[in-house]
Design a protein around this motif. Structure first.
Motif, PDB file in Angstrom:
ATOM      1  N   ALA A  40       0.794  -1.165   0.023  1.00 49.72           N
ATOM      2  CA  ALA A  40       0.051  -0.016  -0.114  1.00 49.72           C
ATOM      3  C   ALA A  40       0.791   1.248   0.113  1.00 49.72           C
ATOM      4  N   ILE A  41       0.525   2.130  -0.714  1.00 48.88           N
ATOM      5  CA  ILE A  41       1.279   3.665  -0.804  1.00 48.88           C
ATOM      6  C   ILE A  41       0.567   4.519  -0.135  1.00 48.88           C
ATOM      7  N   SER A  42       0.982   5.740  -0.035  1.00 48.98           N
ATOM      8  CA  SER A  42       0.483   6.705   0.760  1.00 48.98           C
ATOM      9  C   SER A  42      -0.708   7.538   0.353  1.00 48.98           C
ATOM     10  N   VAL A  43      -0.971   7.121  -0.953  1.00 53.57           N
ATOM     11  CA  VAL A  43      -2.440   7.727  -1.331  1.00 53.57           C
ATOM     12  C   VAL A  43      -3.139   6.896  -2.458  1.00 53.57           C
ATOM     13  N   ASP A  44      -4.528   6.966  -2.620  1.00 50.84           N
ATOM     14  CA  ASP A  44      -5.202   6.407  -3.473  1.00 50.84           C
ATOM     15  C   ASP A  44      -4.614   6.733  -4.981  1.00 50.84           C
ATOM     16  N   LYS A  45      -3.708   6.274  -5.528  1.00 48.81           N
ATOM     17  CA  LYS A  45      -3.111   6.608  -6.747  1.00 48.81           C
ATOM     18  C   LYS A  45      -4.095   7.183  -7.864  1.00 48.81           C
ATOM     19  N   ARG A  46      -5.046   6.628  -7.881  1.00 46.04           N
ATOM     20  CA  ARG A  46      -6.210   7.072  -9.026  1.00 46.04           C
ATOM     21  C   ARG A  46      -7.100   8.135  -8.986  1.00 46.04           C
ATOM     22  N   ARG A  47      -7.263   8.479  -7.202  1.00 48.45           N
ATOM     23  CA  ARG A  47      -8.193   9.398  -6.753  1.00 48.45           C
ATOM     24  C   ARG A  47      -7.936  10.233  -5.836  1.00 48.45           C
ATOM     25  N   TRP A  48      -6.484  10.483  -5.719  1.00 53.34           N
ATOM     26  CA  TRP A  48      -6.101  11.442  -4.485  1.00 53.34           C
ATOM     27  C   TRP A  48      -6.589  12.771  -4.651  1.00 53.34           C
ATOM     28  N   ARG A  49      -6.553  13.350  -6.062  1.00 55.01           N
ATOM     29  CA  ARG A  49      -7.078  14.685  -6.112  1.00 55.01           C
ATOM     30  C   ARG A  49      -8.696  14.727  -5.843  1.00 55.01           C
ATOM     31  N   ALA A  50      -9.268  13.776  -6.081  1.00 50.77           N
ATOM     32  CA  ALA A  50     -10.610  13.740  -5.988  1.00 50.77           C
ATOM     33  C   ALA A  50     -11.009  13.715  -4.553  1.00 50.77           C
ATOM     34  N   GLN A  51     -10.288  13.135  -3.973  1.00 56.67           N
ATOM     35  CA  GLN A  51     -10.572  13.042  -2.418  1.00 56.67           C
ATOM     36  C   GLN A  51      -9.776  14.160  -1.524  1.00 56.67           C
ATOM     37  N   GLY A  52      -9.400  15.262  -2.290  1.00 54.95           N
ATOM     38  CA  GLY A  52      -8.994  16.334  -1.578  1.00 54.95           C
ATOM     39  C   GLY A  52      -7.679  16.222  -0.751  1.00 54.95           C
ATOM     40  N   VAL A  53      -6.702  15.614  -1.336  1.00 51.62           N
ATOM     41  CA  VAL A  53      -5.553  15.050  -0.751  1.00 51.62           C
ATOM     42  C   VAL A  53      -4.466  16.353  -1.280  1.00 51.62           C
ATOM     43  N   ALA A  54      -3.743  16.939  -0.532  1.00 51.40           N
ATOM     44  CA  ALA A  54      -2.938  18.071  -0.930  1.00 51.40           C
ATOM     45  C   ALA A  54      -2.067  17.741  -1.875  1.00 51.40           C
ATOM     46  N   ASP A  55      -1.547  18.654  -2.549  1.00 52.39           N
ATOM     47  CA  ASP A  55      -0.386  18.164  -3.678  1.00 52.39           C
ATOM     48  C   ASP A  55       0.897  17.957  -3.018  1.00 52.39           C
ATOM     49  N   ASP A  56       1.168  18.501  -1.952  1.00 49.93           N
ATOM     50  CA  ASP A  56       2.346  18.459  -1.267  1.00 49.93           C
ATOM     51  C   ASP A  56       2.778  16.931  -0.860  1.00 49.93           C
ATOM     52  N   LEU A  57       1.610  16.088  -0.772  1.00 54.95           N
ATOM     53  CA  LEU A  57       1.697  14.991  -0.316  1.00 54.95           C
ATOM     54  C   LEU A  57       1.233  13.770  -1.790  1.00 54.95           C
ATOM     55  N   GLY A  58       0.324  14.233  -2.248  1.00 54.38           N
ATOM     56  CA  GLY A  58      -0.190  13.377  -3.599  1.00 54.38           C
ATOM     57  C   GLY A  58       0.781  13.382  -4.442  1.00 54.38           C
ATOM     58  N   ARG A  59       1.537  14.487  -5.005  1.00 55.51           N
ATOM     59  CA  ARG A  59       2.389  14.378  -6.067  1.00 55.51           C
ATOM     60  C   ARG A  59       3.851  13.357  -5.713  1.00 55.51           C
ATOM     61  N   PRO A  60       4.283  13.858  -4.596  1.00 59.98           N
ATOM     62  CA  PRO A  60       5.514  12.842  -4.255  1.00 59.98           C
ATOM     63  C   PRO A  60       5.211  11.476  -3.884  1.00 59.98           C
ATOM     64  N   ALA A  61       4.137  11.274  -3.610  1.00 69.03           N
ATOM     65  CA  ALA A  61       3.743   9.918  -2.966  1.00 69.03           C
ATOM     66  C   ALA A  61       3.443   9.103  -4.480  1.00 69.03           C
ATOM     67  N   SER A  62       2.658   9.750  -5.096  1.00 72.32           N
ATOM     68  CA  SER A  62       2.187   9.074  -6.606  1.00 72.32           C
ATOM     69  C   SER A  62       3.469   9.009  -7.342  1.00 72.32           C
ATOM     70  N   ALA A  63       4.708  10.000  -7.362  1.00 70.15           N
ATOM     71  CA  ALA A  63       5.825   9.907  -7.923  1.00 70.15           C
ATOM     72  C   ALA A  63       6.484   8.633  -7.293  1.00 70.15           C
ATOM     73  N   LEU A  64       6.621   8.482  -6.262  1.00 76.32           N
ATOM     74  CA  LEU A  64       7.256   7.243  -5.586  1.00 76.32           C
ATOM     75  C   LEU A  64       6.730   6.056  -6.039  1.00 76.32           C
ATOM     76  N   ALA A  65       5.450   5.792  -6.111  1.00 80.99           N
ATOM     77  CA  ALA A  65       4.860   4.451  -6.417  1.00 80.99           C
ATOM     78  C   ALA A  65       5.267   4.509  -7.842  1.00 80.99           C
ATOM     79  N   GLY A  66       5.269   5.570  -8.599  1.00 77.30           N
ATOM     80  CA  GLY A  66       5.523   5.477 -10.195  1.00 77.30           C
ATOM     81  C   GLY A  66       7.079   5.076 -10.365  1.00 77.30           C
TER      82      GLY A  66
END
Length: 571
Positions: free
Chosen positions: A237-263
């Motif tokens: 499990a990663i730190s965000v829902d990779k496909r829906r973190w923006r829709a869930q209101g997760v801030a960019d300063d977490l969503g972007r690096p967490a998604s980039a790490l998974a990538g």
């Protein structure tokens, strides 16, 4: 007067400072803020103390494999302990310091001392580490004081046998990423006192959890060095829902690096499974299969319930194993490393509900520490996989041991006969209940389920519990689960029934990584059936917790109130 002793250098170096000690192991993930170095585990005696610049003395790490990532963050951001002193076998924190040294040319010393020396540490206020030497003092050391004799030596110095493939990795024939991976594996092999390396058939990577900038830097460096996994590799499990973190209101300063790490890990060839319960996947290993898994609950389940073989691998060592397909032949990979050294005798109460299993796991893990236990007294319980999953997750949260045996239930329990015995009384379960129920108020605003990720059986159970019922309008109920299980539950109709009740589903991540706004800001108390999350949540998200069975969680979702009294079977 001072006390000078020698120990075993795990990571070489020289440092000193105020001594901060405890007789209880500490999980850095969920127990220490990676930005500040302050202990946030509300169940730990060092809670609210800062580790920064101090010599930390604990018996060992415990709990999450991601502790190595937290220590790496602290070393690189300047809030790490000056040194770490331990008395038991310890690999998670040690690996974090090794990665800082090998990859980033920064580190802190890690020293293991005898238990007799460790028992006296609490008598002193200051400490200095120099190589294999430890000096304990009552007063701050003088700036120009007499230096203590230092014996430096890298834990990479080892007589471990290297096969031709190991030598090829080490010489750089397979690229820089695999070379660095082999260097770290060789260092850890020395710590584990392995004599050789072995092949593994698969790897589960926990290092894809975003602990901070260092975790992303490490992964992106590997990608730049041409890293590619050599064996089938799944991602935790990663730190965000990779496909829906923006829709869930997760801030960019977490969503972007967490998604980039998974990538980045996906770019290395790992499968984007994004689950903390890889034993629920079709690719789960078989009995006796040699694997390289990280994620504490997954390691414990694989070893104990499946009978596969893995060490409790720290974050970052997991990807090193994936890049080489090689692991040190030590610990739980060997018959001798799987033997129980402690018997825990349990008198199982009558008419228990499913909250019994995480409570018992929490109790057993708290007692055994680094020892592998044989648990007796549950032979007639007919424990199902979901019960063992809940037990193992709570066990792994507070224990350092990589596995357990349950007589009559787990596949390697027969023939285990440890001499030392401890009895788990009903009072211990009652104390665990009190420890996990930290909220005084019965009013709740959130029910959190799925730590570890929901199984198909848990989906069916939840669907049956909510069928025909109505959730309170001001209570959220959220389930975290892996993509593969979610798709199976949707096909079976369980998702639709749960959504009709008002259940929300989050994929890819789990509760130990979730914060606001998935946890509504107005919520002050949450309820969970997870012993693991009940332990971590107060420190991670600053909420009070009520703990109970899944049925009790559904009742609370309907009424907005949790039952304050323990269940009848526990009284």
């Amino acid at each position: 007067m001072s006390l000078i002793s020698c120990g075993r250098t795990l990571v070489a170096g020289e440092a000193g400072g105020e001594l901060l000690s405890a007789e209880l192991g500490l999980s850095f993930w969920g127990g220490v803020d990676p930005r500040t170095g302050i202990v946030i585990d509300q169940h730990h005696p060092l809670c609210n103390r800062s580790l920064a610049g101090r010599v930390l003395a604990i018996p060992s790490g415990r709990g999450s494999c991601s502790g190595s990532g937290v220590l790496l963050e602290l070393i690189l951001n300047g809030h790490a302990p000056a040194a770490i002193v331990i008395s038991e076998r310890e690999e998670i924190l040690t690996l974090g310091a090794m990665v800082a040294e090998v990859v980033f040319d920064r580190s802190i010393p890690v020293l293991r001392v005898d238990r007799e020396v460790f028992a006296r540490i609490g008598e002193y206020q200051y400490a200095r580490v120099a190589g294999s030497s430890l000096q304990l003092l009552h007063e701050p050391p003088a700036e120009n004081g007499q230096p203590i004799p230092a014996q430096h030596g890298s834990s990479e110095d080892t007589t471990i046998h290297l096969d031709p493939i190991d030598q090829a990795f080490l010489s750089g024939e397979h690229g820089k990423a695999a070379q660095v991976a082999m260097r770290l594996l060789l260092r850890m092999a020395a710590v584990q006192e392995a004599e050789a390396f072995m092949d593994v058939s698969q790897v589960h990577v926990d290092g894809c959890i975003y602990t901070g900038p260092a975790s992303l830097r490490f992964a992106e460096m590997l990608v730049a060095w041409g890293a590619r996994v050599r064996v089938p590799t799944t991602l935790n499990a990663i730190s965000v829902d990779k496909r829906r973190w923006r829709a869930q209101g997760v801030a960019d300063d977490l969503g972007r690096p967490a998604s980039a790490l998974a990538g980045a890990y996906h770019a290395m060839g790992a499968e984007p499974s994004f689950t903390c319960a890889p034993y629920l996947l079709e690719t789960a290993p078989k009995f006796g299969e040699q694997v390289g898994w990280a994620e504490s609950n997954a390691v414990v389940y694989a070893n104990s319930v499946i009978g596969a073989r893995t060490m409790k691998y720290p974050d970052y060592l997991d990807i090193c194993i994936a890049l080489t397909g090689r692991a040190p032949l030590a610990g739980c990979h060997l018959d001798a490393g799987r033997r129980a050294t402690l018997a825990l005798n349990v008198e199982m109460p009558r008419d228990t509900d499913d909250s019994f299993w995480p409570l018992l796991g929490y109790c057993c893990g708290s007692v055994c520490g680094t020892e592998i236990p044989l648990i007796r007294g549950l032979e007639t319980s007919a424990a199902e996989p979901d019960a063992l999953k809940a037990f193992g997750a709570a066990f792994a949260t507070v224990a350092a041991a990589p596995m357990f045996h349950i007589a009559g239930i787990t596949p390697e329990a027969d023939g285990q006969s440890p001499e030392r015995q401890v009895r788990i009384e009903l009072s211990a379960l009652q104390q665990a209940w009190e420890a996990l129920n930290t909220a005084a108020s019965p009013e709740i605003g959130l029910v959190s389920l799925g730590n570890p990720h929901f199984s198909l059986g848990e989906f069916a159970h939840l669907a049956a519990l909510v069928r025909g019922r109505t959730k309170a309008a001001d209570v959220a109920i959220v389930v975290t689960c892996g993509r593969a299980v979610f798709e199976g539950a949707a096909q079976a109709g369980h998702v639709a029934e749960a959504e009709a009740f008002g259940v929300q589903f989050v994929n890819d991540t789990c509760w130990c990584m979730l914060g606001e706004p998935v946890i509504p800001p107005a919520v002050r108390t949450l309820m969970t059936n997870s012993g693991k999350y009940a332990h971590y949540a107060p420190g991670l998200v600053g909420r009070g917790v009520r703990f109970g069975s899944m049925a009790a969680c559904v009742e609370a979702a309907c009424s907005g109130r949790a039952q304050l009294e323990p269940p009848a079977w526990l009284i």
